[in-house]
Design a protein around this motif. Structure first.
Motif, short mmCIF file in Angstrom:
data_model
loop_
_atom_site.label_atom_id
_atom_site.label_comp_id
_atom_site.label_asym_id
_atom_site.label_seq_id
_atom_site.Cartn_x
_atom_site.Cartn_y
_atom_site.Cartn_z
N PRO A 182 -9.58 11.82 -3.06
CA PRO A 182 -10.50 10.88 -3.71
C PRO A 182 -11.89 11.48 -3.91
N GLY A 192 -6.36 -3.41 3.52
CA GLY A 192 -5.31 -2.50 3.99
C GLY A 192 -5.32 -1.16 3.26
N GLY A 193 -5.96 -1.14 2.10
CA GLY A 193 -6.02 0.09 1.31
C GLY A 193 -4.73 0.42 0.58
N GLN A 194 -3.76 -0.46 0.62
CA GLN A 194 -2.44 -0.11 0.08
C GLN A 194 -2.41 -0.19 -1.46
N MET A 199 -5.98 2.76 -2.12
CA MET A 199 -5.85 4.19 -1.84
C MET A 199 -5.15 4.95 -2.97
N PRO A 200 -4.03 4.41 -3.51
CA PRO A 200 -3.44 5.10 -4.66
C PRO A 200 -4.42 5.20 -5.84
N ARG A 209 -6.84 7.93 -5.09
CA ARG A 209 -6.23 9.26 -5.12
C ARG A 209 -6.02 9.75 -6.54
N ILE A 210 -5.70 8.84 -7.45
CA ILE A 210 -5.59 9.32 -8.83
C ILE A 210 -6.91 9.11 -9.58
#
Ligand SMILES: Cc1cc2nc3c(=O)[nH]c(=O)nc-3n(C[C@H](O)[C@H](O)[C@H](O)COP(=O)(O)OP(=O)(O)OC[C@H]3O[C@@H](n4cnc5c(N)ncnc54)[C@H](O)[C@@H]3O)c2cc1C
Ligand code: FES
Ligand code: FES
Lengths: 285, 157
Positions: free
Chosen positions: A3, A33-35, A38-39, A42-43
């Motif tokens: 990130p 939760g970042g679920q 986070m993806p 990351r992209i």
């Protein structure tokens, strides 16, 4: 991918979290939760400057009984929600649907409130909260306000939350005896998002459907209700033919997207089929 | 930089990390625990699965700062002197080919069996739905989890 850089704070109280968020400006974001986040980090679909971690705030966790409703703290993980006795007793539709969300590891971290705040058009829990008449409690610099689910989901990934507001908890009215529920989800692989999903809640009275609520996932930018089907069901006989006739209208007035998973007319077909299945289960037919 | 304190495979660790550091990168690049691989950028594959405070989580989908104060078990901490019964069963049942998914698969299976010691085939497939294997076709993986369940029930007697 890695990130982009951001600052991170983990406040100890809701008040501190609200001030961190409002002090952080437009590009500050809540981290639960970042679920989903986070993806996106990351992209690099999202690049916030500040993450305010609200996952451990005691005020945002846990489930309680509040008389005619249950209250689910926004940061309660999916896994806790689906095994909670109050949820199973008074909102079994939430337990059933949560068990269909993502996979066990994601359900250990991802949260009920995060799912609602994220407002993915393919999210299952926004539709369920709409059908159950949920009330969202939001906290901001000017105090708290309550927003009905029907006003909370505004557009693709957009809710009534202001950038400096935090979703604190969700009040779910108990529907009481006589109600049946179901959620039907069509997806190609087990952990995938719904191509279409349908939530149904039905109240039966002496062989008739007294009242029905039908919610649609991924048929528009935000979850919606199948109004024509609902009115056709009200007062109808609780049998296969009457339910099929009502379910034939489930896609009326919808204008779903076409994407690599399904074309619009296939989505409309799925909405009708899944509505028939969900209402049959909910009505015990 | 943020200071974190985490117990990893039984060893207490303290470190300064950049907030954007993913947990899996901290485990691999800073601690050298390369038993936990990264297979995707979308939180789908589950190859990076570790236990955090006794529950499975995808270590690519967490920041290292989010793990502050927790106890982590990676595949490298799964064996306790002897192989874990799930590891034994994966070997016996030939539940791997290239092995890329295996660390995550084993950790997810340990998590599944801790919650449900006697799962049906459907419950095993359901419990491992967040872990993708591109080689085995899952059949032997399911068999291995069944065998591990038997081994663990035997051992508990
Ligand atoms: C592989 C995969 C499959 C999935 N499949 C499904 C599925 O089938 N169905 C489904 O419904 N979901 C699915 N999800 C998403 C999952 O349910 C997430 O847990 C959820 O969408 C986000 O919750 P979170 O707590 O992780 O939120 P986060 O990722 O931390 O946050 C998501 C967004 O909500 C905001 N936010 C979070 N909490 C708050 C709060 N309290 N107040 C204000 N804003 C807040 C954040 O700022 C961010 O913008 C899937 C996710 C993955 C990675
Ligand atoms: S690397 Fe694929 S889920 Fe973590
Ligand atoms: S053994 Fe090769 S991916 Fe599973």
């Amino acid at each position: 991918m890695i990130p982009a850089t951001f600052d991170y704070v983990r406040p100890d109280s809701l008040a501190d979290a609200v001030s961190a968020l409002s002090g952080g400006g437009e590009d500050a974001k809540v981290l639960a939760g970042g679920q989903s986040l986070m993806p996106m980090l990351r992209i690099r679909l999202a690049s916030p400057t500040l993450l305010v971690d609200c996952s451990r705030l005691a005020e945002l966790r846990g489930i309680s009984d509040d008389g005619d409703a249950i209250v689910i703290g926004a940061s309660t993980p999916h896994h806790d929600v689906m095994h909670d006795p109050l949820v199973m007793a008074h909102a079994p539709l939430i337990a059933r649907t949560t068990a269909m969300v993502a996979d066990p590891a994601i359900r250990h971290r991802g949260t009920f409130g995060g799912s609602l705040a994220h407002a993915d058009p393919a999210g299952d829990l926004p539709t369920v909260s709409l059908v159950l008449g949920a009330q969202m409690v939001l906290a901001g610099p000017n105090g708290r306000r309550t927003v009905a689910a029907s006003d909370f989901f505004v557009d693709y990934f957009t809710t009534a939350l202001e950038p400096d507001e935090i979703l604190v908890s969700v009040r779910i009215p108990k529907l009481g005896a006589g109600w049946g529920y179901d959620y039907q989800k069509f997806h190609r692989t087990a952990q995938a998002w719904a191509i279409v999903g349908v939530a149904a809640a039905v109240r039966r009275e002496n062989g008739t459907i007294a009242e029905a609520r039908v919610g649609l996932t991924n048929m528009a930018a935000s979850p919606g209700r199948a109004a024509t089907t609902e009115s056709a069901l009200a007062g109808a006989a609780a049998n296969v033919d009457a339910i099929a006739a009502a379910a034939a209208h489930a896609a009326d007035g919808t204008n779903p997207t076409s994407d690599l998973h399904a074309k619009a007319d296939f989505r409309q077909h799925l909405a009708r089929v899944l509505t028939g299945r969900a209402v049959r289960v909910a009505a015990g037919v | 930089m943020a200071r974190i304190a985490v117990t990893v495979d039984g060893t207490a660790r303290e470190a300064d990390v950049e907030p954007r550091t993913l947990l899996v990168h901290w485990l691999r690049d800073d601690l050298g625990l390369v038993g936990t691989p990264v297979g995707c950028d979308t939180s789908n594959c589950g190859s990076c699965t570790v236990m955090i405070d006794g529950r499975s989580a995808k270590s690519c989908s967490l920041l290292a700062v989010q793990a502050d104060g927790t106890q982590i078990t990676t595949i490298q901490g799964a064996a306790n002197g002897e192989w874990h019964p799930v590891q034994v069963a994966f070997k016996d049942c030939h539940a791997l080919q290239c092995g890329y998914c295996t660390p995550g698969m084993v950790v997810a299976a340990i998590d599944l069996l801790s919650e449900n010691p006697d799962p049906s085939e459907a419950e095993i497939r359901e419990g491992l739905r967040g872990n993708l294997c591109r080689c085995t076709g899952y059949h032997n993986i399911v068999k291995a989890v069944q065998q591990a369940s038997e081994l663990m029930k035997e051992a508990a007697k």
